[in-house]
Design an enzyme around this catalytic site. Structure first.
Site, mmCIF file in Angstrom:
data_model
loop_
_atom_site.group_PDB
_atom_site.id
_atom_site.type_symbol
_atom_site.label_atom_id
_atom_site.label_comp_id
_atom_site.label_asym_id
_atom_site.label_seq_id
_atom_site.Cartn_x
_atom_site.Cartn_y
_atom_site.Cartn_z
ATOM 1 N N GLU A 154 -10.562 2.472 0.168
ATOM 2 C CA GLU A 154 -9.125 2.199 0.036
ATOM 3 C C GLU A 154 -8.439 3.480 -0.404
ATOM 4 O O GLU A 154 -8.969 4.235 -1.224
ATOM 5 C CB GLU A 154 -8.888 1.095 -0.994
ATOM 6 C CG GLU A 154 -7.413 0.835 -1.310
ATOM 7 C CD GLU A 154 -7.241 -0.223 -2.401
ATOM 8 O OE1 GLU A 154 -8.117 -1.108 -2.511
ATOM 9 O OE2 GLU A 154 -6.251 -0.152 -3.157
ATOM 10 N N GLU A 159 1.990 3.728 -5.306
ATOM 11 C CA GLU A 159 1.672 2.555 -6.116
ATOM 12 C C GLU A 159 2.126 2.770 -7.557
ATOM 13 O O GLU A 159 2.067 3.878 -8.090
ATOM 14 C CB GLU A 159 0.163 2.275 -6.091
ATOM 15 C CG GLU A 159 -0.215 0.947 -6.720
ATOM 16 C CD GLU A 159 -1.676 0.613 -6.527
ATOM 17 O OE1 GLU A 159 -2.007 -0.591 -6.480
ATOM 18 O OE2 GLU A 159 -2.505 1.550 -6.431
#
Length: 366
Positions: A154, A159
């Site tokens: 990932e 974020e």
């Protein structure tokens, strides 16, 4: 009639092709080829804008895998509730969290999570947004992920949670192949700050190897006040992973012109070297994801308590007005691929010789 004149014409036409620029377009995706006399050449593989997100991305439906207080909506439901729509004035995509419904404390609000239908094994990924979700309890992200998490890895490009000031970037891996973000050769090759070094992740320990941006225009209110900007991930299996952020006023001219040259962009905000991480073994078949969740295992709990936000995250879910500004405004997402010697390069010095030889043979046979 001899066939050699046709060979001559083919050689001549080939020379014209590689020495110029050409452009193809389709209703959904645009591909650009260009010539650069030096440095790398990148060509658009996929370009997503406006309706492309409805046609070429999938709306994930149901509960949030990170245990957030949201229910992700289907495309039809998201559109009917005004949570996913196109701004006709500039063709941007809006993805929002429900800010009108009555929800009990600890309940679940309607939100949106979309995933690209195509998967990728590398490239230059560009994410251009003019606004991102902000506010207590929110957890917006733009990331890529492979099958059977965490085995195929990932990559968290954008974020953060709650009132976080700067963007947090991270890699997550699940194989037994070592992957860390330790500085290479004692020289820091990026501007961000290392927060965690081991990329190995499990369901119980999934923080990954984290680099935090130092630029306050890279996330939340600072990002929105700068009219948004661009995030760029260069996934190069031979050198590593690099992530840049550019505020709207600082987007490189080559990127605006769709002729990106990352080697001219300076140090990235984050970099994970292939010298300390086996990129090919840990990252493959990634799809892109854009979502906004609420609370969950990061934005809730201890992170919420330390954020300065009022009450509890569970209570905040019930405050509909808190989510008025919880929306993405996305201008486009593009994926470029590195091309060498494939129709978009400086002409070879041997090409004029090819033309001369063809002409000589033709004249001899007249």
């Amino acid at each position: 009639m001899h066939s050699l004149p046709n060979s001559f014409l083919v050689a001549f036409s080939f020379t014209v092709l590689v020495d110029g620029s050409h452009y193809w377009s389709s209703p959904c995706h645009r591909t650009v080829a260009h010539r650069q006399l030096s440095g790398e050449t990148y060509m658009i593989q996929d370009f997503y804008q406006g309706e492309d997100f409805f046609n070429d991305w999938t709306f994930d439906v149901g509960s949030d895998p990170t245990h957030g207080n949201v229910i992700y909506q289907s495309q039809s439901d998201a559109q009917s509730k005004g949570l996913a729509y196109i701004n006709d004035s500039n063709n941007s995509l809006i993805l929002a969290v429900d800010s009108t419904s009555t929800v009990a404390p600890g309940g679940q609000r309607a939100s949106v999570r979309i995933t690209s239908q195509k998967s990728y094994n590398g490239g230059l990924f560009i994410f251009d947004a003019s606004y991102m979700p902000v506010g207590c309890s929110t957890w917006p992200s733009f990331w890529t992920v492979g099958p059977q998490w965490p085995m195929a890895g990932e990559i968290d490009i954008v974020e953060g949670v709650n009132n976080q000031d700067t963007n947090q970037m991270a890699l997550h891996t699940g194989t037994n192949q070592t992957c860390t973000n330790e500085m290479t050769n004692g020289t820091q090759q990026f501007t961000g700050q290392i927060r965690k070094t081991n990329c190995y992740s499990t369901g119980r320990a999934d923080s990954g190897c984290i680099i935090e941006d130092t630029d306050t225009s890279s996330f939340a209110y600072g990002f929105n006040n700068a009219q948004g900007g661009v995030f760029a991930l260069l996934w190069d299996n031979s050198t590593g992973m690099s992530i840049w952020h550019f505020a709207r006023a600082n987007i490189p001219a080559d990127l605006i012109a769709q002729t990106p040259r990352p080697s001219t962009w300076g140090k990235p905000a984050g970099f994970w070297s292939s010298q300390t991480c086996d990129i090919t073994a840990n990252f493959y078949e990634h799809q892109m994801v854009i979502d906004t969740t609420i609370c969950g295992h990061w934005a809730g709990g201890g992170s919420y308590a330390q954020s300065g936000c009022p009450g509890t995250c569970s209570d905040m879910v019930a405050n509909a007005t808190n989510y008025i500004n919880s929306k993405w405004v996305i201008n486009y997402v593009a994926v470029y691929q590195h091309h060498i010697g494939s129709g978009a390069y400086a002409p070879s010095p041997r090409l004029p010789l090819m033309i001369i030889l063809s002409l000589v043979i033709y004249l001899l046979l007249l």
